[in-house]
Design an enzyme around this catalytic site. Structure first.
Site, PDB file in Angstrom:
ATOM      1  N   ASP A   1       0.842  -1.196   0.000  1.00 12.56           N
ATOM      2  CA  ASP A   1       0.000   0.000   0.000  1.00 12.56           C
ATOM      3  C   ASP A   1       0.880   1.250   0.000  1.00 12.56           C
ATOM      4  OD1 ASP A   1      -1.810   2.025   0.392  1.00 12.56           O
ATOM      5  OD2 ASP A   1      -2.451   1.386   2.389  1.00 12.56           O
TER       6      ASP A   1
ATOM      7  N   GLU B   1      31.209   9.635   2.823  1.00  8.62           N
ATOM      8  CA  GLU B   1      31.819   9.646   4.158  1.00  8.62           C
ATOM      9  C   GLU B   1      30.786  10.101   5.193  1.00  8.62           C
ATOM     10  OE1 GLU B   1      35.158  12.275   3.828  1.00  8.62           O
ATOM     11  OE2 GLU B   1      36.412  10.802   2.820  1.00  8.62           O
TER      12      GLU B   1
ATOM     13  N   GLU C   1      29.197  10.675   8.669  1.00  6.87           N
ATOM     14  CA  GLU C   1      29.628  10.752  10.065  1.00  6.87           C
ATOM     15  C   GLU C   1      28.422  10.563  10.985  1.00  6.87           C
ATOM     16  OE1 GLU C   1      33.246  13.964   9.250  1.00  6.87           O
ATOM     17  OE2 GLU C   1      31.269  14.657   9.889  1.00  6.87           O
TER      18      GLU C   1
ATOM     19  N   GLU D   1      36.070  11.023  15.125  1.00  3.81           N
ATOM     20  CA  GLU D   1      36.049  12.323  14.448  1.00  3.81           C
ATOM     21  C   GLU D   1      36.381  13.439  15.440  1.00  3.81           C
ATOM     22  OE1 GLU D   1      35.905  14.332  12.017  1.00  3.81           O
ATOM     23  OE2 GLU D   1      36.050  12.854  10.407  1.00  3.81           O
TER      24      GLU D   1
ATOM     25  N   GLU E   1      33.559   8.219  12.267  1.00  2.00           N
ATOM     26  CA  GLU E   1      33.470   8.083  10.812  1.00  2.00           C
ATOM     27  C   GLU E   1      34.021   6.726  10.412  1.00  2.00           C
ATOM     28  OE1 GLU E   1      35.740   9.939   6.977  1.00  2.00           O
ATOM     29  OE2 GLU E   1      34.793  11.409   8.313  1.00  2.00           O
TER      30      GLU E   1
ATOM     31  N   HIS F   1      30.472  13.934   3.242  1.00  6.72           N
ATOM     32  CA  HIS F   1      31.221  14.334   2.057  1.00  6.72           C
ATOM     33  C   HIS F   1      31.048  13.270   0.977  1.00  6.72           C
ATOM     34  CE1 HIS F   1      34.146  16.500   5.038  1.00  6.72           C
ATOM     35  NE2 HIS F   1      32.922  17.005   5.045  1.00  6.72           N
TER      36      HIS F   1
ATOM     37  N   ARG G   1      40.347  23.315   2.839  1.00  5.28           N
ATOM     38  CA  ARG G   1      39.161  22.569   3.263  1.00  5.28           C
ATOM     39  C   ARG G   1      37.985  23.466   3.643  1.00  5.28           C
ATOM     40  NH1 ARG G   1      39.938  16.980   4.606  1.00  5.28           N
ATOM     41  NH2 ARG G   1      42.060  16.336   4.169  1.00  5.28           N
TER      42      ARG G   1
ATOM     43  N   GLU H   1      35.486  16.253  -4.294  1.00  2.77           N
ATOM     44  CA  GLU H   1      34.846  15.982  -3.007  1.00  2.77           C
ATOM     45  C   GLU H   1      33.883  17.120  -2.704  1.00  2.77           C
ATOM     46  OE1 GLU H   1      35.983  15.485   1.755  1.00  2.77           O
ATOM     47  OE2 GLU H   1      37.506  16.101   0.293  1.00  2.77           O
TER      48      GLU H   1
ATOM     49  N   ARG I   1      31.484  18.738  -0.191  1.00  2.00           N
ATOM     50  CA  ARG I   1      31.554  18.622   1.260  1.00  2.00           C
ATOM     51  C   ARG I   1      30.312  19.110   2.008  1.00  2.00           C
ATOM     52  NH1 ARG I   1      36.571  18.204   3.406  1.00  2.00           N
ATOM     53  NH2 ARG I   1      36.167  19.718   5.050  1.00  2.00           N
TER      54      ARG I   1
END
Length: 442
Positions: free
Chosen positions: A52, A130, A132, A187, A194, A243, A314, A331, A333
């Site tokens: 359903d 990745e 976390e 982390e 992670e 990420h 970063r 990557e 992020r």
């Protein structure tokens, strides 16, 4: 593994599997399942298992509720934590009674985005996620608290990292289920962890994210802990991101690599990144889908708030990891683990493909720490910020035809409606912070 119907029936009998969960994901990213006894497995493998759909968030109205589960045979796995009355799992696509894929099925939406990539000559989108998570203690009734189970930090180990044993058991369980684990560590924030697993094609990667969440929560419960993928569970600490490393392939060739380029990036990679940056504010409602998501996207906690890229820095939204050749990738992020992985990968792919189609020009990299730049400096360098809250993100979403077309009319309408309700509930709620600030003052 590539399984046939006969393989699954044989394995189920040999391993004494008693129940099978036919699993799928709703529009909000929650895992759902219909559990059947072994006697119904052959029927399910013949795509004749009905459910359903009107009872599932964002699916269909009550007058059109009948839907079918089509198992993906390659997702067959036996849950290793059930020793008696063994339980297996198959991830399913959702189909309508007329045999057409359901337009609101997140897995189908990602498959449609991948078809566009295939039409452009790309045979695969590889993704390395990745996700976390935090581990919290539970109370005497088993309910989650906000009490952390350790005070560890980045790469700490026991005795500081008291989640180490739980994390190790998660890794062992994942490996039993076919995951190739690359790394596992504490982390930055206390209680935060992670576990990284090997990249896969986009569909498998999204399936693995959902399986990963299920395993993490299940094993944490066995340790008397509560695992949460909430983006920002605690004020003043880093939040949890997801990420997403991504690349496009043509056969065995990584379309993102060009050895003659100074950074080893092909024109395709640069155009892909340009597309992701162009649409970033619009797809944020999908990659960062909750009110809480925007508590993570603030300066000072390593989360990317600004739409920029760099080969090493970063602080921007996109980073280029150092590996080259087949491992060349971008990557992204900003996504967080509350996102529906199928929808998140679909909109990021669509954004990147739009950059390639329209030969978008990638802006210069931002190699400074954006967090210490003034607003005037960011404006001068053309660095916009991601939306400040869910409402802004929803407004941006509706302005972007590429993202809206990727989701499709059905999913877009239902997603927007549900998230508008979430925003209104949050907006009109009186929070403890307000009482602490104003109750005595006024």
């Amino acid at each position: 593994m590539n399984y046939s119907k006969e393989d699954i029936l044989r394995i189920a009998k040999a391993e004494n599997v008693r129940f099978i969960r036919l699993q799928f994901t709703d529009l909000m990213g929650s895992i759902k399942n219909v559990e059947i006894p072994l006697s119904q497995l052959e029927k399910a493998l013949d795509n004749k298992m009905m459910f359903d759909g009107s009872s599932i968030e964002g699916y269909v109205r009550i007058e059109e509720s009948d839907m079918y589960l089509y198992p993906d045979l390659d997702t067959w796995v036996i849950f290793p934590w059930v020793t008696e009355s063994k339980v297996a799992r198959l991830i399913c696509d959702i189909y309508m009674p007329d045999g057409t894929p359901f337009a609101g099925d997140p897995r189908a939406i990602l498959k449609n985005a991948l078809k566009q990539a295939e039409e452009m000559g790309y045979t695969a989108m590889n993704v390395g996620p990745e996700p976390e998570f935090f581990l919290f203690k539970t109370d005497d009734k088993g309910n989650p608290t906000t009490e952390l189970n350790d005070q560890g930090g980045y790469f700490d180990l026991a005795p500081m990292d008291l989640g180490e044993n739980c994390r190790r058991d998660i890794v062992l369980t994942l490996e039993e289920m076919g995951f190739e684990i690359e790394a596992s560590h504490h982390e930055v924030a206390p209680g935060q962890h992670e576990i990284d697993f090997k990249y896969a094609d986009a569909i498998k990667a999204a399936d693995q994210i959902q399986t990963f969440k299920l395993v993490v929560k299940t094993v944490a419960r066995q340790h008397g802990l509560h695992a949460t993928f909430m983006p920002k569970p605690l004020f003043g600490m880093n939040g949890s991101g997801m990420h997403c490393h991504q690349s496009l392939f043509k056969g065995e060739t990584n379309a993102f690599y060009d050895e003659s380029d100074k950074l080893g990036l092909s024109t395709v990679a640069r155009q892909y990144m340009a597309g992701v940056l162009r649409h970033a504010r619009s797809f944020a409602a999908i990659t960062n889908p909750t009110v809480n998501s925007y508590k993570r996207l603030v300066p000072g906690y390593e989360a990317p708030c600004y739409v920029a890229w760099s080969a090493s820095n970063r602080s921007p939204m996109i980073r280029i990891p150092a590996s080259r050749g087949l491992s060349t990738r971008v990557e992204v992020r900003n996504p967080d683990p509350a996102a529906n992985p199928y929808l998140a990968l679909a909109v990021m792919l669509a954004a990147g493909l739009d950059g390639i189609k329209n030969k978008m020009q990638l802006p210069p990299p931002t190699d400074r720490n954006i967090y210490v730049m003034t607003e005037e400096e960011r404006e001068a360098e053309g660095i916009p910020s991601l939306p400040l809250n869910l409402k802004q993100a929803l407004d941006e979403l509706l302005r972007d035809d590429v993202v809206c077309d990727t989701l499709g009319e059905h999913a877009l309408a239902h997603f927007y409606e549900l998230k508008e309700i979430e925003w209104d509930m949050y907006r009109t709620q009186v929070h403890q912070w307000e009482r602490d600030q104003y109750l005595s003052l006024y």
